[in-house]
Structure formats: structure tokens, C-alpha cells
Design a protein around this motif. Sequence first.
Motif, PDB file in Angstrom:
ATOM      1  N   SER A 168     -10.914   2.426  20.400  1.00  9.73           N
ATOM      2  CA  SER A 168      -9.991   1.285  20.355  1.00  9.73           C
ATOM      3  C   SER A 168     -10.085   0.463  19.079  1.00  9.73           C
ATOM      4  O   SER A 168      -9.199  -0.345  18.793  1.00  9.73           O
ATOM      5  N   PRO A 195      -8.295   5.168  29.176  1.00 11.11           N
ATOM      6  CA  PRO A 195      -8.139   4.326  27.980  1.00 11.11           C
ATOM      7  C   PRO A 195      -9.473   3.875  27.396  1.00 11.11           C
ATOM      8  O   PRO A 195      -9.581   3.662  26.183  1.00 11.11           O
ATOM      9  N   ASP A 198      -0.307   2.564  21.553  1.00 12.74           N
ATOM     10  CA  ASP A 198      -0.708   1.321  20.896  1.00 12.74           C
ATOM     11  C   ASP A 198      -1.542   1.595  19.648  1.00 12.74           C
ATOM     12  O   ASP A 198      -1.509   0.809  18.695  1.00 12.74           O
ATOM     13  N   LEU A 199      -2.284   2.702  19.657  1.00 14.81           N
ATOM     14  CA  LEU A 199      -3.221   2.993  18.574  1.00 14.81           C
ATOM     15  C   LEU A 199      -2.615   3.821  17.445  1.00 14.81           C
ATOM     16  O   LEU A 199      -3.135   3.813  16.328  1.00 14.81           O
ATOM     17  N   GLU A 214      -1.773   5.319  31.733  1.00 11.48           N
ATOM     18  CA  GLU A 214      -2.352   4.216  30.971  1.00 11.48           C
ATOM     19  C   GLU A 214      -3.087   4.714  29.723  1.00 11.48           C
ATOM     20  O   GLU A 214      -3.201   3.989  28.733  1.00 11.48           O
ATOM     21  N   THR A 215      -3.575   5.964  29.759  1.00  7.38           N
ATOM     22  CA  THR A 215      -4.197   6.538  28.569  1.00  7.38           C
ATOM     23  C   THR A 215      -3.152   6.803  27.502  1.00  7.38           C
ATOM     24  O   THR A 215      -3.358   6.507  26.318  1.00  7.38           O
ATOM     25  N   GLN A 266      -0.335   5.264  27.225  1.00  8.30           N
ATOM     26  CA  GLN A 266       0.110   3.955  26.747  1.00  8.30           C
ATOM     27  C   GLN A 266      -0.841   3.410  25.689  1.00  8.30           C
ATOM     28  O   GLN A 266      -0.406   2.848  24.671  1.00  8.30           O
ATOM     29  N   SER A 267      -2.139   3.593  25.881  1.00  5.93           N
ATOM     30  CA  SER A 267      -3.114   3.152  24.881  1.00  5.93           C
ATOM     31  C   SER A 267      -2.977   3.955  23.595  1.00  5.93           C
ATOM     32  O   SER A 267      -3.127   3.402  22.489  1.00  5.93           O
TER      33      SER A 267
END
Length: 317
Positions: free
Chosen positions: A133, A128, A159-160, A152-153, A155-156
Motif C-alpha cells: 500500500s 487488500p 487505487d494503487l 475489494e482487492t 478496488q485497492s
Amino acid sequence: MVIHSPTQPRSPTSPTTARGGLVVGNYCHDVLIRDHHVTAHALGGAPSFISPVLHSLSLPFFLLSKVGSDFCYSSAITTTTLHPPIVVSTSQTTLFHAHFLSATTTLPPSGHPDRILKRVGSCDLITPFDLPSNSRFLFGLAVGVAGEILPETLQSMLDLCDVVFVDAQAIIRAFDPEDGTVSLVNLNETGFFHLLPRIAFLKCSAEEAIFIDIDEARKKCCVVVTRGRDGCEVFWKDGELKVPPFAADQVDPTGAGDSFLGGFAAGIVLGLGVWDAALLGNFFGSLAVAQVGPPKLDAKLFQEDNLHARWYNILVK
């Protein structure tokens, strides 16, 4: 995101207001081997096939890919992406050996009917912290091939990005610790399963679909299954559809799914209905299998017949 009608455009967003996309996955060195003899060395990794597709349709994107200092295709990608890969001096470029089988009576552990794929070496993981970001993106493509994308990558990325497309090979592949042979695991046994409701489109091959549980996954997101010479199928909570293929003289199947996903995602982002976007994906997939390595694309391809011209008028002009 819910698909209300697969015959209507996926998003009302106009190409002129698009903020571009985020493509995440490492470049690779591919070695093609048939009957124990090396037949070709080629640039590999999903970005090498997806980048030309997005550029041919004038769709802007940011590419996040890692390679080692041994990467030998820097000059080959300068015309397909404005964003060179991150060079990790302490790592090697991801390396795959694709063993093509002249005859086989059993299905290889990868689930692919005509090859055994081995990850001989791998570059660093994409975390991530590697993602930009401070930016937002209209769409994202999670297209790892060697296990480089972490839960988790992804998931990020969710979000983006407004809409995220995920290739199943990025999340269900496993690698033998001894010789790197690629195998597949059930999606519900991975760390990615809980993210399905946030994924807009999950693309998988017919072989990978066995490990997805389509009936369960389609309740959470739209699932696109590519079937090679038989075209593709799209499944969502309330229905499904089939999309015919384009004929092609297959030289190398490597990258067909990547090129399909690039075309499909581009069509969706630029406002095509799901059926038309899938047909566009089939078209790019057929171009990929007709040559070794990333296909060389030109906007003139869309003017070769009326169907291509229709796409050209919608997407390029």
C-alpha cells in the motif's frame, strides 16, 4: 480510462520513467489428464506465464502470489521473477486438474470447448492487506484463476495503479462445492461489475465473452476478446478492430490467454498502439500453446523476422 484512438499509443509514458507494475494472482500446480490418464504435471497460474513475458521485454514488476508449503516449483521460477511467492504454511498450493476431451458433443460447464477444469485445492485468498500500500505502480494485472482475488482487492489495485488490466477468469469463475468443476457466471451478477468504469482493459476468451455482455461492457472500459486461431478483437465505446493471429502447433492451450495478456499489457505500457499491442499479445499466446507449461522466452525471438525485429527495436533497445 478512455481510448481516443486504438491506432495511437495508449500512453505517452516512456519505459525509462516507468515505475513498474503490480501482478496479482496465485501460482498453481496443474495436472493434465487425457482420457483418464495423467499426461503431465506443470507449474500453472497466470503469473507463471506472464512473468516470462514481462521479463523478456525488460519491464519491471512486483509479483504478489501465494502458495502452500507443498509448492514444488520454487527453482523453476527463480529465473522468471525477482519476487518469490508468499508461502502460507497453513495452506496448500492451488491445484487444478485439466481433463482434456478426445471427443465431446456438449460444451463443458467451463465454456471451454476442449477441457473440463477442476479446482481440486486452493491456497489463501489475496486481500487488500497483502498489497504493497505504500507504493504506486504504472500498471496492474489482476490475473487470479481460482477465485483468489476479492472485489475489494481489485478496488485497492485500482487505487494503487495508473492503468489496470483484468483477466475475466479472475472475476467470473465459479467452482462446484462438491468436485471443484469450474463454471462461469455473468459479470453483472458478481461483486466486480461496479468496478468496470475504473478498469482500463478487460481481457476475456471467446467462451468467456458470452458471460460479459460485450455491448454493455465496452461502454465502460476497453474489452479484448481472444479467439485462439482467429486472433483477437478489441471493443471500445466508439469502435472495434480485429487483429490477426500467429500460426502455432498447439501442444497445450493452458496459459495462452495469460501470455497474450502479458504481451498486450507490456505493449500498451511501453507505448504501442492498441492494434500493435494486441498483435504482440497474439505472438506471445502462440508461443505458449506450443509447449507444456510456461514458455521459455528469449529476446532473440524478436529478431527472427522483420515484424519481430520492429518490436525488438521499439521495446528492448
